[in-house]
Design an enzyme around this catalytic site. Structure first.
Site, PDB file in Angstrom:
ATOM      1  CB  ALA A   1      -0.960   0.233   1.176  1.00 57.14           C
ATOM      2  CB  CYS A   2       4.506   1.915   0.803  1.00 63.69           C
ATOM      3  SG  CYS A   2       4.453   1.720   2.299  1.00 63.69           S
TER       4      CYS A   2
ATOM      5  CE1 TYR B   1       9.091  -2.172   0.961  1.00 65.35           C
ATOM      6  CE2 TYR B   1       7.323  -1.137   1.526  1.00 65.35           C
ATOM      7  CZ  TYR B   1       7.739  -2.239   1.248  1.00 65.35           C
ATOM      8  OH  TYR B   1       7.224  -3.268   1.406  1.00 65.35           O
TER       9      TYR B   1
ATOM     10  CD  GLU C   1      10.571  -3.072  16.037  1.00 68.40           C
ATOM     11  OE1 GLU C   1      10.668  -2.516  16.914  1.00 68.40           O
ATOM     12  OE2 GLU C   1      11.279  -3.602  15.609  1.00 68.40           O
TER      13      GLU C   1
END
Length: 357
Positions: free
Chosen positions: A119-120, A149, A191
């Site tokens: 979704a980036c 990214y 994370e």
């Protein structure tokens, strides 16, 4: 599917890839897993597992030998803190992996190839408000993805499209929306937010304080890992060649995420906001209209139920390392069976209350 079908899962030592290997084995596939590292928290179920650096062309040829289908999950990535500070490395590594894997798949006449996007890739100008309009697949253009990214993911989506158009390689592209669950990284900088908050809540005393990046009002939707791997497989088996969202359309703020994790942990925590920390876009949510139409399916695990399982697992892992983690504000860790978790019926009530707020 016949057990004779030979499948390659790259990134099989990572969170989603490891779960996907197990899912495919349950369906009777022969699976080769490839990664630069082995699975961290439990042994892989892959029939073969090879340690290969897929930034190297020769290794991609080796990985795809005698394979029918490829699930390409290999990537250098992490949470918002990692992707904000490692843009050059991320773009370098992931573009090499994806371009080499596509070409190796073409040369080895792979019948079907799935690429995991993100979704980036969606434009920042559509994600400036917390009450964000859910993002449709066609919203990707005009392009303005997450710097680094997001750009490499969008580029690789286009490369998949052109390999289909020019060479006839059957490609599938899935856009993940914040996947979480057990057996994923929960410390060290890579994370994602659910795992990071689970770790912080586990460390905090009841009534204690945890740090929240930003003001906590930024919004996201989250998808549990079991739904994720099922969605990946359903897309691979479909005839749909365009990118497809895979997530839920249940939007929550980071403050609500903290409150839900605290509830399943049986704690009350105070929030200390770090406004200088990376926050990403202001709001992001998945429009699942096309997902439902294409697959006749959508994720079913509630956020609270998924977080309960995730928190239980993360806390149990931390309890195994008392010299590193002082749980509950310093109280010696109890046995995993002693964890102060509410039942899933209570979790569902908490989620309904959160949604009503």
């Amino acid at each position: 599917m016949s057990a004779k079908t030979r499948v390659l899962v790259t990134g099989a030592g990572g969170f989603i890839g490891h779960h996907l290997v197990s899912y495919l084995k349950d369906l009777g596939y022969w699976v080769r897993g490839v990664d630069i590292k082995e699975a961290e928290y439990e042994p892989t179920r892959a029939d073969e597992f090879e340690l290969l650096d897929l930034r190297r062309w020769g290794n991609c040829l080796q990985a795809t030998r005698q394979i029918d289908e490829v699930y390409n999950l290999a990537a250098n990535m992490g949470g918002i803190g990692f992707i904000e500070h490692n843009k050059a490395v991320i773009m370098h590594d992931n573009v090499l992996i994806n371009i080499h894997m596509l070409e190796a798949a073409r040369l080895h006449q792979i019948s079907r190839y799935l690429y995991t996007s993100s979704a980036c890739i969606y434009p920042g100008y559509k994600q400036k408000n917390t009450d964000v309009t859910p993002l449709r697949e066609e919203d990707a253009y005009p392009a303005d993805p997450e710097d680094g990214y997001g750009w490499e993911k969008l580029f690789s989506e286009r490369q998949c499209r052109h390999y289909t158009e020019d060479f006839g390689l059957e490609t599938r592209v899935v856009r993940f929306h914040n996947i979480f669950g057990p057996l994923g990284t929960y410390d060290g900088g890579r994370e994602k937010s659910p795992a990071a908050i689970c770790r912080k809540v586990a460390l905090a005393a009841d009534g204690g304080e945890i740090e929240v990046w930003g003001d906590g009002e930024q919004t996201r939707s989250y998808c549990y890992i079991d739904d994720c791997v099922e969605g990946i497989y359903r897309l691979m088996r479909s005839d749909f060649r365009e990118p497809l969202n895979l997530g839920t359309d249940y939007l929550v703020s980071i403050n609500e995420l903290v409150d839900t994790i605290s509830y399943v942990a049986g704690k009350t925590v105070r929030k200390r906001y770090n406004l200088s920390a990376p926050q990403g876009v202001r709001g992001r949510n998945s429009d699942n209209t096309k997902l439902r139409a294409v697959l006749g399916w959508e994720p079913t695990t509630s956020l609270a139920a998924g977080l309960a399982e995730t928190y239980r697992w993360i806390r149990s892992e931390m309890a195994k390392q008392p010299s590193r983690y002082a749980l509950d504000g310093g109280r010696p860790p109890g046995r995993p069976s002693d964890l102060p978790l509410v039942g899933l019926r209570g979790v569902a009530v908490a989620e309904e209350m959160s949604a009503a707020d």
